[in-house]
Write a protein that holds these residues in place. Structure first.
Motif, PDB file in Angstrom:
ATOM      1  N   LYS A  32       3.025  -3.178   1.665  1.00 14.97           N
ATOM      2  CA  LYS A  32       1.945  -2.499   1.606  1.00 14.97           C
ATOM      3  C   LYS A  32       0.949  -3.726   0.993  1.00 14.97           C
ATOM      4  O   LYS A  32       1.131  -4.382   0.013  1.00 14.97           O
ATOM      5  N   ILE A  33      -0.085  -4.047   1.824  1.00 16.10           N
ATOM      6  CA  ILE A  33      -0.720  -5.561   1.430  1.00 16.10           C
ATOM      7  C   ILE A  33      -2.353  -5.037   1.209  1.00 16.10           C
ATOM      8  O   ILE A  33      -2.704  -4.316   1.872  1.00 16.10           O
ATOM      9  N   CYS A  38      -5.557 -10.726  -0.509  1.00 19.05           N
ATOM     10  CA  CYS A  38      -4.397 -11.126   0.290  1.00 19.05           C
ATOM     11  C   CYS A  38      -3.137 -11.225  -0.587  1.00 19.05           C
ATOM     12  O   CYS A  38      -2.346 -12.147  -1.252  1.00 19.05           O
ATOM     13  N   LYS A  39      -2.999 -10.017  -1.349  1.00 16.37           N
ATOM     14  CA  LYS A  39      -1.952  -9.979  -2.130  1.00 16.37           C
ATOM     15  C   LYS A  39      -0.797  -8.696  -1.728  1.00 16.37           C
ATOM     16  O   LYS A  39      -1.460  -7.677  -1.186  1.00 16.37           O
ATOM     17  N   VAL A  40       0.430  -8.796  -2.004  1.00 16.46           N
ATOM     18  CA  VAL A  40       1.354  -7.673  -1.509  1.00 16.46           C
ATOM     19  C   VAL A  40       1.249  -6.711  -2.835  1.00 16.46           C
ATOM     20  O   VAL A  40       1.398  -6.889  -3.928  1.00 16.46           O
ATOM     21  N   LEU A  41       1.009  -5.486  -2.444  1.00 12.36           N
ATOM     22  CA  LEU A  41       0.816  -4.427  -3.471  1.00 12.36           C
ATOM     23  C   LEU A  41       2.312  -3.693  -3.677  1.00 12.36           C
ATOM     24  O   LEU A  41       2.502  -3.184  -4.794  1.00 12.36           O
ATOM     25  N   PRO A  62       6.223  -0.681  -6.289  1.00 17.22           N
ATOM     26  CA  PRO A  62       5.285  -1.543  -6.654  1.00 17.22           C
ATOM     27  C   PRO A  62       5.585  -3.029  -6.833  1.00 17.22           C
ATOM     28  O   PRO A  62       6.737  -3.360  -7.247  1.00 17.22           O
ATOM     29  N   TRP A  63       4.920  -3.977  -6.506  1.00 16.24           N
ATOM     30  CA  TRP A  63       5.454  -5.322  -6.327  1.00 16.24           C
ATOM     31  C   TRP A  63       5.557  -5.965  -7.905  1.00 16.24           C
ATOM     32  O   TRP A  63       6.444  -6.643  -7.935  1.00 16.24           O
ATOM     33  N   ASP A  77      13.214  -3.699 -10.508  1.00 20.20           N
ATOM     34  CA  ASP A  77      13.448  -2.750 -11.657  1.00 20.20           C
ATOM     35  C   ASP A  77      13.191  -1.407 -10.965  1.00 20.20           C
ATOM     36  O   ASP A  77      12.131  -0.855 -10.937  1.00 20.20           O
ATOM     37  N   GLY A  78      14.100  -0.768 -10.333  1.00 16.12           N
ATOM     38  CA  GLY A  78      13.959   0.385  -9.513  1.00 16.12           C
ATOM     39  C   GLY A  78      14.683   1.522 -10.202  1.00 16.12           C
ATOM     40  O   GLY A  78      14.993   2.661  -9.546  1.00 16.12           O
TER      41      GLY A  78
END
Length: 86
Positions: A32-33, A38-41, A62-63, A77-78
């Motif tokens: 998800k970007i 221009c960041k990965v979410l 989340p990133w 950290d899942g």
């Protein structure tokens, strides 16, 4: 801080592992970007469990939960995303 760059193909080939339990969560299905910044979410993983009617819900991490990207694994950290196996 050293900045590293990874191609999407390289990221998709890395296995996602939870740092708390050592559980293998799978491989990245999608990202998800935020195209404006221009960041990965978030990283999106396929669900480990199929529902009764064949629908599955993907896992979105989340990133900011990504702790380390290694040579062949991504540590996250899942703890809140792991389904109870009992």
């Amino acid at each position: 801080m050293e900045v590293s760059y990874y191609s999407i193909n390289n990221l998709r080939a890395m296995e996602i592992i939870d740092i708390n339990s050592g559980v293998k969560l799978g491989y990245i299905k999608d990202l998800k970007i935020d195209t404006l910044d221009c960041k990965v979410l978030a990283i999106i993983l396929p669900s480990q469990k199929m529902s009764w009617f064949g629908k599955n819900t993907d896992i979105e991490i989340p990133w900011d939960k990504v702790k380390k990207i290694g040579l062949d694994v991504i540590l996250v950290d899942g703890s809140e995303f792991i389904m109870d196996k009992s």
